[in-house]
Scaffold this active site. Structure first.
Site, PDB file in Angstrom:
ATOM      1  N   CYS A   1     -15.908 -40.416   3.966  1.00 42.66           N
ATOM      2  CA  CYS A   1     -15.664 -41.336   5.073  1.00 42.66           C
ATOM      3  C   CYS A   1     -16.143 -42.715   4.616  1.00 42.66           C
ATOM      4  CB  CYS A   1     -16.388 -40.876   6.325  1.00 42.66           C
ATOM      5  SG  CYS A   1     -18.186 -40.959   6.148  1.00 42.66           S
TER       6      CYS A   1
ATOM      7  N   GLU B   1     -30.095 -37.974  10.832  1.00 41.95           N
ATOM      8  CA  GLU B   1     -29.508 -39.009  11.693  1.00 41.95           C
ATOM      9  C   GLU B   1     -30.159 -38.970  13.078  1.00 41.95           C
ATOM     10  OE1 GLU B   1     -25.140 -38.914  12.118  1.00 41.95           O
ATOM     11  OE2 GLU B   1     -25.461 -39.354  14.233  1.00 41.95           O
TER      12      GLU B   1
ATOM     13  N   CYS C   1     -17.979 -40.022  15.752  1.00 37.67           N
ATOM     14  CA  CYS C   1     -17.259 -40.700  14.678  1.00 37.67           C
ATOM     15  C   CYS C   1     -15.798 -40.254  14.702  1.00 37.67           C
ATOM     16  CB  CYS C   1     -17.910 -40.329  13.346  1.00 37.67           C
ATOM     17  SG  CYS C   1     -16.920 -40.806  11.940  1.00 37.67           S
TER      18      CYS C   1
ATOM     19  N   SER D   1     -24.862 -30.384   4.916  1.00 37.34           N
ATOM     20  CA  SER D   1     -24.044 -31.439   5.517  1.00 37.34           C
ATOM     21  C   SER D   1     -23.584 -31.033   6.917  1.00 37.34           C
ATOM     22  CB  SER D   1     -22.836 -31.705   4.616  1.00 37.34           C
ATOM     23  OG  SER D   1     -21.805 -32.317   5.359  1.00 37.34           O
TER      24      SER D   1
ATOM     25  N   SER E   1     -19.019 -35.964   2.948  1.00 35.05           N
ATOM     26  CA  SER E   1     -19.899 -36.274   1.820  1.00 35.05           C
ATOM     27  C   SER E   1     -19.485 -35.506   0.552  1.00 35.05           C
ATOM     28  CB  SER E   1     -21.346 -35.944   2.195  1.00 35.05           C
ATOM     29  OG  SER E   1     -21.432 -34.679   2.819  1.00 35.05           O
TER      30      SER E   1
END
Lengths: 283, 283
Positions: free
Chosen positions: B16, B129, B192, B220, B264
């Site tokens: 991304c 995050e 997102c 991830s 990722s």
């Protein structure tokens, strides 16, 4: 031998503060003025409307029908800003009996619109409370079921709910709105706690009895919501306006009956119903 | 006769913009400085971390491990305000590669708290995050499943969501929060759109193939969410880090395979996997 019916009342039922205030305000002003106009039925209960009509309360459908210089009562469901400004132009004396929770919702909706939110009113688009809030805003939309969600768009939405809906319904519509995609939601809980208490008490009671009666006007949103909820948990639920609508066939084989009443149902109708039902031969 | 496996790639997959930016920033700074510290793995992909380690990127667990005067890279998941201020005290050179969407979420959460909302972060409380956003606020809470709802209270809630969660999960948690009772909700959609596109493309593809491979780091979050979604629609879904983890038994009897990859996962791992899988004898 006569076996009397066991009648139980819900923990919480009948007049809410908003309705009580509207009626006492009307009675006070009627005693003073003799003739007062009400924009739509003061509450959704024909018996109460009839009683007050005898004291001089004239129910009109719209502002056009109010004579200049008259005294006008704004009922608990409120009126739109447009109607109020129209009334002011007619130089009438305005007595505002809008329920404080409805007033709050109108103010919240207007403020949300000022902050750039598209206002979404969750509720019944035909109900006067919802129509009044709609009339206070520029371009709000009403969501009454899932297909209505397509009307909201997916930007910044400001969401309120008709005061007499249930938390379940509000939650379901919120989830559907969120699921359709959005940038931002501002949701203010405008549900009436009194209405929720009546809903909880009604559900609790209907689970314990053979038959459940929900008393109140057929147009009354909060009474209809009570009946709808009770029907979910006790299929033998009847929504009646008063004892006149009772039919002995309804209670055939029942030994226990529950009674609750909407926020616009006067105590005398409930007392009369409970007294008569208790004396029914349930043998 | 060798019957080759038909391999299809999802419409949208892999890096991304946030990850691409973090890696290119790291490469640029490494070329200049030779040695750069990363607060936690730069992205959740061991292959990429290993490649960058060879170029001088040192992954540390916390601020204590960063030598004074060093150059530090803030990864795409961001860092808490406390960590940043701690780094500043150490007089280090800070290179901020926080994803713009994560940065936005941090700012929204801080602003909500300033406006008097109790901040609720919907997501995985162990993800960096989420931990970084938590560390930017005073007393936010994280909601990762229904039982967590009891932590939110019922006042004015400001709600954001970990960027890589799915709209379904966000909607479900919102509905549960609303159902528990509240005064006001302010919900900002911090999901997102890139992650959502990857999710939609993955679901579309997994419905068409015999077997589905989701490539990416086991840590991830967005890759795991992809695998979780695909598993729902195609039980023959495997989450692998790279071709080394492939086992021929997995594809027994399969003629078509779908491949997608998390945000990722570098292109070289995907290319390598697709090439090898295409050459498998599916006869």
């Amino acid at each position: 031998m006569i076996a009397e019916m066991k009648v139980m009342l819900a923990e919480k039922y009948g007049f809410c503060p908003g309705v009580r205030n509207a009626i006492s305000t009307a009675e006070k002003v009627l005693a003073d003025k003799g003739r007062v106009y009400s924009l739509g039925p003061i509450i959704h209960n024909p018996d109460v409307v009839e009683r007050l009509a005898k004291k001089g309360l004239v129910t009109v459908d719209n502002v056009e029908q109010v004579p200049a210089g008259a005294t006008v009562l704004i009922r608990s469901h409120g009126a739109s800003y447009e109607e109020i400004s129209h009334l002011k132009q007619k130089n009438v004396d305005i007595i505002d009996a809008t329920c404080v929770l409805v007033k709050r919702m109108q103010q919240i909706a207007v403020q949300m619109e000022r902050e750039g939110y598209k206002v979404v009113i969750v509720g019944d688009k035909n109900h006067p409370e919802v129509r009044a809030v709609l009339g206070c805003t520029g371009n709000a939309v009403v969501v009454g079921d899932e297909p209505d969600i397509s009307k909201t768009g997916s930007g910044r939405l400001g969401i309120v709910c008709q005061t007499t809906q249930s938390p379940e319904f509000f939650g379901r519509m919120l989830s559907a709105i969120a699921g359709a995609g959005f940038d931002e939601l501002k949701v203010v809980n405008t549900l009436c706690k009194e209405a929720i208490k009546r809903q909880q008490a009604a559900v609790e009671l209907c689970l314990k009895v053979d038959i459940m009666f929900v008393l109140g006007g057929l147009e009354s949103a909060n009474t209809r919501k009570l009946a709808e909820l009770c029907k979910k948990y006790n299929s033998r639920t009847f929504h009646l306006q008063n004892w006149d609508e009772f039919d002995k066939k309804q209670v055939f084989g029942c030994k226990t009956a529950g009674v609750t009443a909407g926020a616009s149902t006067p105590q005398w109708i409930i007392d009369d119903f409970v007294k008569n039902l208790s004396e029914i031969d349930a043998g």
